[in-house]
Design a protein around this motif. Structure first.
Motif, mmCIF file in Angstrom:
data_model
loop_
_atom_site.group_PDB
_atom_site.id
_atom_site.type_symbol
_atom_site.label_atom_id
_atom_site.label_comp_id
_atom_site.label_asym_id
_atom_site.label_seq_id
_atom_site.Cartn_x
_atom_site.Cartn_y
_atom_site.Cartn_z
ATOM 1 N N MET A 176 0.843 -1.199 0.000
ATOM 2 C CA MET A 176 0.000 0.000 0.000
ATOM 3 C C MET A 176 0.874 1.243 0.000
ATOM 4 N N SER A 177 0.655 2.141 -0.963
ATOM 5 C CA SER A 177 1.372 3.413 -0.964
ATOM 6 C C SER A 177 0.482 4.479 -0.333
ATOM 7 N N TYR A 178 1.103 5.444 0.293
ATOM 8 C CA TYR A 178 0.331 6.478 0.967
ATOM 9 C C TYR A 178 1.142 7.768 1.013
ATOM 10 N N GLN A 179 0.445 8.857 1.356
ATOM 11 C CA GLN A 179 1.059 10.175 1.404
ATOM 12 C C GLN A 179 0.801 10.805 2.772
ATOM 13 N N ILE A 180 1.840 11.401 3.329
ATOM 14 C CA ILE A 180 1.737 12.119 4.606
ATOM 15 C C ILE A 180 2.187 13.548 4.368
ATOM 16 N N ALA A 181 1.345 14.496 4.743
ATOM 17 C CA ALA A 181 1.649 15.918 4.576
ATOM 18 C C ALA A 181 1.871 16.556 5.938
ATOM 19 N N ILE A 182 3.001 17.230 6.095
ATOM 20 C CA ILE A 182 3.278 17.964 7.333
ATOM 21 C C ILE A 182 3.501 19.431 6.978
ATOM 22 N N ASP A 183 2.618 20.275 7.435
ATOM 23 C CA ASP A 183 2.728 21.711 7.208
ATOM 24 C C ASP A 183 2.970 22.426 8.529
ATOM 25 N N GLY A 184 3.316 23.703 8.406
ATOM 26 C CA GLY A 184 3.517 24.494 9.604
ATOM 27 C C GLY A 184 4.539 25.585 9.370
ATOM 28 N N PRO A 185 4.650 26.508 10.312
ATOM 29 C CA PRO A 185 5.566 27.644 10.165
ATOM 30 C C PRO A 185 7.020 27.252 10.379
ATOM 31 N N SER A 186 7.907 28.171 10.049
ATOM 32 C CA SER A 186 9.337 27.970 10.223
ATOM 33 C C SER A 186 9.663 27.711 11.696
ATOM 34 N N GLY A 187 10.564 26.762 11.942
ATOM 35 C CA GLY A 187 10.996 26.493 13.309
ATOM 36 C C GLY A 187 10.091 25.564 14.083
ATOM 37 N N LEU A 237 7.141 24.128 -9.552
ATOM 38 C CA LEU A 237 7.573 23.096 -8.616
ATOM 39 C C LEU A 237 6.502 22.042 -8.340
ATOM 40 N N LEU A 238 5.259 22.358 -8.670
ATOM 41 C CA LEU A 238 4.153 21.458 -8.355
ATOM 42 C C LEU A 238 4.329 20.093 -9.010
ATOM 43 N N ASP A 239 4.643 20.076 -10.294
ATOM 44 C CA ASP A 239 4.796 18.812 -11.015
ATOM 45 C C ASP A 239 5.914 17.955 -10.433
ATOM 46 N N THR A 240 7.024 18.607 -10.051
ATOM 47 C CA THR A 240 8.148 17.874 -9.464
ATOM 48 C C THR A 240 7.724 17.141 -8.203
ATOM 49 N N GLN A 241 6.999 17.847 -7.350
ATOM 50 C CA GLN A 241 6.594 17.269 -6.072
ATOM 51 C C GLN A 241 5.544 16.172 -6.249
ATOM 52 N N ARG A 242 4.557 16.413 -7.093
ATOM 53 C CA ARG A 242 3.492 15.427 -7.280
ATOM 54 C C ARG A 242 3.985 14.172 -7.986
ATOM 55 N N SER A 243 4.922 14.322 -8.923
ATOM 56 C CA SER A 243 5.408 13.156 -9.659
ATOM 57 C C SER A 243 6.129 12.191 -8.723
ATOM 58 N N ILE A 244 6.823 12.722 -7.722
ATOM 59 C CA ILE A 244 7.487 11.862 -6.741
ATOM 60 C C ILE A 244 6.444 11.115 -5.918
ATOM 61 N N ALA A 245 5.386 11.833 -5.494
ATOM 62 C CA ALA A 245 4.349 11.239 -4.651
ATOM 63 C C ALA A 245 3.540 10.184 -5.392
ATOM 64 N N GLU A 246 3.436 10.316 -6.709
ATOM 65 C CA GLU A 246 2.681 9.338 -7.492
ATOM 66 C C GLU A 246 3.410 8.004 -7.584
ATOM 67 N N ARG A 247 4.733 8.038 -7.460
ATOM 68 C CA ARG A 247 5.530 6.827 -7.657
ATOM 69 C C ARG A 247 5.908 6.127 -6.350
ATOM 70 N N HIS A 248 5.808 6.849 -5.231
ATOM 71 C CA HIS A 248 6.294 6.282 -3.967
ATOM 72 C C HIS A 248 5.374 6.685 -2.808
ATOM 73 N N SER A 249 5.472 5.930 -1.713
ATOM 74 C CA SER A 249 4.926 6.413 -0.450
ATOM 75 C C SER A 249 5.863 7.508 0.028
#
Length: 223
Positions: A1-12, A110-122
């Motif tokens: 199973m492949s999956y995506q984890i997003a971590i957002d937040g401010p600097s520091g 930069l969007l395509d670069t980031q999404r293409s990685i996520a499409e191929r891997h967890s």
């Protein structure tokens, strides 16, 4: 199973440190998206271009070739074949990254670069708009935050450890300014996704935070 984890937040807030630790625990790929914006900012600075001038910055994008590599388990960003290393980790590059990230053409680039990685891997990605824009369908979304004072102290220690001369006061001032710029920009503002778990790690050690989020991720993914 492949999956995506997003971590957002401010600097520091400790996003990169925690994301790297989680990637190691889960055996998945870590993508430091902030480094990509810093690298674009680095090129803009090298070309002595105003990072707030959308027209001039957009005109530079065809000259930029970004590649991601992994050395000793850590992500390395290459700008036209040149390894960036710590050259993109200065306070000045933080401000350049914040400025260019407000430009729609840069984000599209930069969007395509980031999404293409996520499409191929967890993957686990950290940034400021991963859960809202880059990976809106991520199975796990976390918005990591901490008090201004705590975040500034962390960043100050990080910079001085690298031999970068600065003061806690200037780091705090720059951080508050960057937070406001990122939060209030018209394009992809840095805010928590509606379905994100907001996690305040003020006063927590990196290992303690990583372990707490590891448990959270396993629960969310049913691992």
């Amino acid at each position: 199973m492949s999956y995506q984890i997003a971590i957002d937040g401010p600097s520091g807030a400790g996003k990169s440190t925690v994301a790297k630790a989680l990637a190691a625990k889960l055996g998945i790929i870590y993508v430091d998206t902030g480094a990509l914006y810093r690298t674009v900012g680095y090129y803009v600075r090298r070309k002595e271009t105003d990072p707030h001038d959308a027209r001039l910055v957009t005109a530079l994008l065809p000259e930029i070739r970004l590649e991601l590599g992994y050395e000793n388990g850590a992500q390395q960003v290459y700008l036209n074949g040149e390894a960036m290393g710590d050259k993109i980790r200065t306070p000045e590059m933080s401000m350049y990254a914040s400025a260019v990230s407000a430009i729609g053409a840069v984000r599209d680039y930069l969007l395509d670069t980031q999404r293409s990685i996520a499409e191929r891997h967890s993957v686990i990605m950290d940034g400021r708009d991963i859960g809202t824009v880059i990976l809106p369908n991520a199975q796990v979304k976390i918005f990591l935050t901490a008090s201004n004072e705590c975040r500034a102290e962390r960043r100050y220690r990080e910079l001085t450890a690298k031999g970068i001369e600065t003061t806690y006061e200037s780091v705090l001032r720059d951080m508050i300014e960057r937070d406001a710029n990122d939060r209030n920009r018209e394009v992809a503002p840095a805010v928590a996704a509606e379905d994100a778990v907001v996690f305040d790690n003020t006063g927590m050690e990196p290992e303690e935070c990583a372990e707490a989020l590891y448990r959270l991720v396993k629960e969310k993914l049913g691992l």
